[in-house]
Design an enzyme around this catalytic site. Structure first.
Site, PDB file in Angstrom:
ATOM      1  N   HIS A 140      80.465  44.193  60.482  1.00  0.00           N
ATOM      2  CA  HIS A 140      81.302  43.140  61.025  1.00  0.00           C
ATOM      3  C   HIS A 140      82.013  43.712  62.544  1.00  0.00           C
ATOM      4  CE1 HIS A 140      85.076  40.902  60.869  1.00  0.00           C
ATOM      5  NE2 HIS A 140      84.564  40.030  60.282  1.00  0.00           N
ATOM      6  N   ASP A 217      83.274  50.301  54.936  1.00  0.00           N
ATOM      7  CA  ASP A 217      84.077  48.974  54.793  1.00  0.00           C
ATOM      8  C   ASP A 217      83.804  48.169  53.323  1.00  0.00           C
ATOM      9  OD1 ASP A 217      84.536  46.416  55.163  1.00  0.00           O
ATOM     10  OD2 ASP A 217      83.611  46.206  57.259  1.00  0.00           O
ATOM     11  N   GLN A 220      83.620  43.249  51.637  1.00  0.00           N
ATOM     12  CA  GLN A 220      82.912  42.163  50.715  1.00  0.00           C
ATOM     13  C   GLN A 220      82.352  42.983  49.375  1.00  0.00           C
ATOM     14  OE1 GLN A 220      82.642  39.163  51.407  1.00  0.00           O
ATOM     15  NE2 GLN A 220      83.644  39.170  53.723  1.00  0.00           N
ATOM     16  N   LYS A 243      90.808  38.612  50.144  1.00  0.00           N
ATOM     17  CA  LYS A 243      89.348  38.389  49.629  1.00  0.00           C
ATOM     18  C   LYS A 243      89.026  38.620  48.414  1.00  0.00           C
ATOM     19  CE  LYS A 243      87.448  39.608  54.345  1.00  0.00           C
ATOM     20  NZ  LYS A 243      87.018  38.396  55.072  1.00  0.00           N
ATOM     21  N   CYS A 381      81.323  37.197  63.128  1.00  0.00           N
ATOM     22  CA  CYS A 381      81.961  38.306  63.443  1.00  0.00           C
ATOM     23  C   CYS A 381      80.891  39.315  63.255  1.00  0.00           C
ATOM     24  CB  CYS A 381      83.118  38.881  62.847  1.00  0.00           C
ATOM     25  SG  CYS A 381      84.550  37.570  63.010  1.00  0.00           S
TER      26      CYS A 381
END
Ligand code: PLP
Length: 422
Positions: A140, A217, A220, A243, A381
Site C-alpha cells: 500500500h 503492515d 489487512q 478496519k 493505493c
C-alpha cells in the site's frame, strides 16, 4: 458491554460449515439495515473500512457522557478514570496481538501514521547513506511513501521484492536482496488488492538470519487472522482500528522495546517529555515518548471494545467463516464469462480483485452501486502493483464476518447485469 453475551449466543457450535450465526451478528451492526437507492445495502468494501457494532457505537457515546476528561494530566476523578480506561485498552491491545509489554504498544491515528512514525524515527536512529530497506511490490502507498520521504532525507536505498504472476512474493529473489547494508524489511502481511497472505514468519526468520529487523503492515491481517507478534518474531507491527470494527482515527504501532528505546520521538509536545527547559529536554518513557499531545483516548477505549467483540466471537471462527465465504465468492465469480481475478495465490484472505472483459472498473463500481452493492474500484493505493499487472485498477470486493453467501450471489447477479449492458 452486552455485546459479549450476544456473541456467545451467536455461535452455532454444532454446524461445521457455518459456525457463525451471521444473521445474529448482522443485527449487531445497525448500518446493515440501511437501504441504498431503495435496495438493501450489500457492503463489500470492508478492506477500506468495516462497519461498527452497536457496542462500539455505545462505548463512544457512553465514554463522552460519563468519563470524558483529558488523560494522564489530572489528579481529579474523571481524569484518572479516563486514564485507567485508556491504559486498560492498551493492555487489551497488547493481549490481542500477543505483545510482551504495554510499553511496546503505541497508539497512533492508524496504520499510515504508525508507518510514518516508524520510518521517521527508525531512519533517524539507524539509517544512513548507502543503507538499504526492503519493501515489496504489493505494498500500500502507506508502506512506500513514508520510506521514500526518509530516503530523500537520509540517502538510503529502497529495494523491492518482486510479485509473481499468482500474486505471491518472490521469496527466491527476496533471499538474494540482502547485503551488508540491509537495515530493515518492511512488508505487508496481507495484500489489500490481491488478498495474498504473505509467509511473514519465514520472511522474518530469513531477515533475522541476516540480523535485519522486520516491520509488518498488519492493516489487512489483524481483522482477519489471529496475529501473535511474539510468535511471529515481528519487530514492528502496524494496524488500524477502523478496519477491525473500531472507530476511525485510532491505530497501533507495536515495536520491540529494545528498538523503540533507541529511536527518537516522532513528534514533540505534551506527554512525550520528562522535563523541559530551554536548554535541554528529556523524553518520557515508553510508550509515551511516541504519543505527543492529547491522545484519542476515547478511540482507544472504543478500539478495546471492538477487540472484545472480536474475541467474543473468536478470531479462528471469523477466519474460518470468511475463508469459506471468500472461496464461495471466487467460485461464483469464476462462473462469469470474461472474468479475470487479479491475485490467485492459494493462501489468501477476504479480498477479491477482478476485471470483467473490457469494462472499466469505475463503470462497474458505479453501476453496482446503483444496485445497492458497495465495492471499491481503482488502484487501491497500490499503483506500483497496478503497473506490475499492466492494469489501471480493479474492482475489489472485500468481505467481513457479517457478509453472507446471499450477498455474494447479489454481487454476481449485479456483475452479470452490468455485463449485459456493455
Ligand atoms: N496498509 C494496507 C495494506 C491497507 O490496506 C491500508 C488501508 O487500506 C493501509 C495500510 C492504510 O490504513 P489507514 O488508512 O487506516 O492508515
Amino acid at each position: 458491554m452486552s455485546c459479549h453475551s450476544v456473541k456467545a449466543a451467536a455461535l452455532v457450535e454444532n454446524r461445521h460449515t457455518e459456525m457463525i450465526d451471521v444473521e445474529s451478528i448482522r443485527r449487531d451492526f445497525p448500518i446493515l439495515g440501511r437501504e441504498v437507492y431503495g435496495k438493501p445495502l450489500v457492503y463489500l468494501d470492508n478492506a477500506a473500512t468495516t462497519q461498527k457494532p452497536q457496542c462500539v457505537i455505545d462505548c463512544i457515546s457512553d465514554a463522552y457522557r460519563n468519563v470524558n476528561a483529558n488523560v494522564h494530566r489530572g489528579i481529579h476523578f474523571l481524569s484518572q478514570e479516563a486514564t485507567d480506561m485508556m491504559e486498560s485498552a492498551r493492555e487489551n491491545v497488547r493481549r490481542f496481538i500477543g505483545a510482551g509489554s504495554t510499553e511496546e504498544i503505541i497508539f497512533t491515528r492508524g496504520t499510515t501514521e504508525s508507518i510514518n512514525l516508524l520510518a521517521s524515527s527508525f531512519a533517524q536512529a539507524f539509517l544512513k547513506e548507502g543503507d538499504e530497506v526492503l519493501i515489496s511490490g504489493m505494498e500500500h502507498h502507506s508502506n512506500i511513501v513514508p520510506w521514500q520521504i526518509q530516503a530523500q532525507r537520509y540517502g538510503f536505498k529502497i529495494k523491492v521484492i518482486p510479485v509473481t504472476d499468482l500474486g505471491e512474493l518472490d521469496t527466491d529473489v527476496f533471499r538474494t536482496l540482502f547485503t551488508s547494508r540491509t537495515k530493515l524489511v518492511s512488508i505487508t502481511h496481507v495484500s489489500n488488492v490481491l488478498g495474498t497472505v504473505n509467509p511473514v514468519s519465514g520472511i522474518i526468520n530469513e531477515a533475522h538470519s541476516h540480523g535485519v529487523p522486520v516491520a509488518i503492515d498488519g492493516a489487512q491481517s489483524v481483522p482477519h487472522i489471529r496475529v501473535n507478534v511474539q510468535e511471529l518474531g515481528a519487530d514492528f507491527y502496524a494496524f488500524s482500528g477502523h478496519k477491525i470494527y473500531g472507530p476511525t482515527g485510532i491505530g497501533v504501532l507495536y515495536g520491540r522495546k529494545a528498538l523503540l528505546e533507541k529511536m527518537p520521538p516522532y513528534q514533540g509536545g505534551g506527554e512525550m517529555i520528562k522535563r523541559v527547559t530551554f536548554d535541554k529536554t528529556t523524553y518520557n518513557e515508553l510508550p509515551y515518548k511516541f504519543e505527543a499531545g492529547t491522545p484519542d483516548y476515547i478511540g482507544s477505549i472504543a478500539l478495546a471494545t471492538a477487540l472484545d467483540y472480536v474475541n467474543g466471537i473468536g478470531m479462528e471462527r471469523i477466519a474460518e467463516y470468511e475463508s469459506e465465504l471468500c472461496s464461495y465468492a471466487i467460485d461464483r465469480l469464476s462462473e462469469i464469462p470474461d472474468m479475470r481475478i487479479i491475485g490467485t495465490a492459494p493462501h489468501r484472505s477476504a479480498v477479491v480483485s477482478f476485471l470483467v472483459g473490457g469494462i472499466h472498473p469505475s463503470d462497474m463500481g458505479t453501476l453496482l452501486d446503483r444496485l445497492g452493492i458497495a465495492v471499491r474500484t481503482g488502484h487501491h493505493c497500490a499503483e506500483p502493483l497496478m503497473d506490475r499487472y499492466g492494469i489501471p485498477g480493479t474492482v475489489r470486493a472485500s468481505f467481513s464476518l457479517y457478509n453472507t453467501k446471499a450477498e455474494v450471489d447479489s454481487l454476481v447477479a449485479g456483475i452479470e447485469r452490468v455485463r449485459k449492458m456493455f
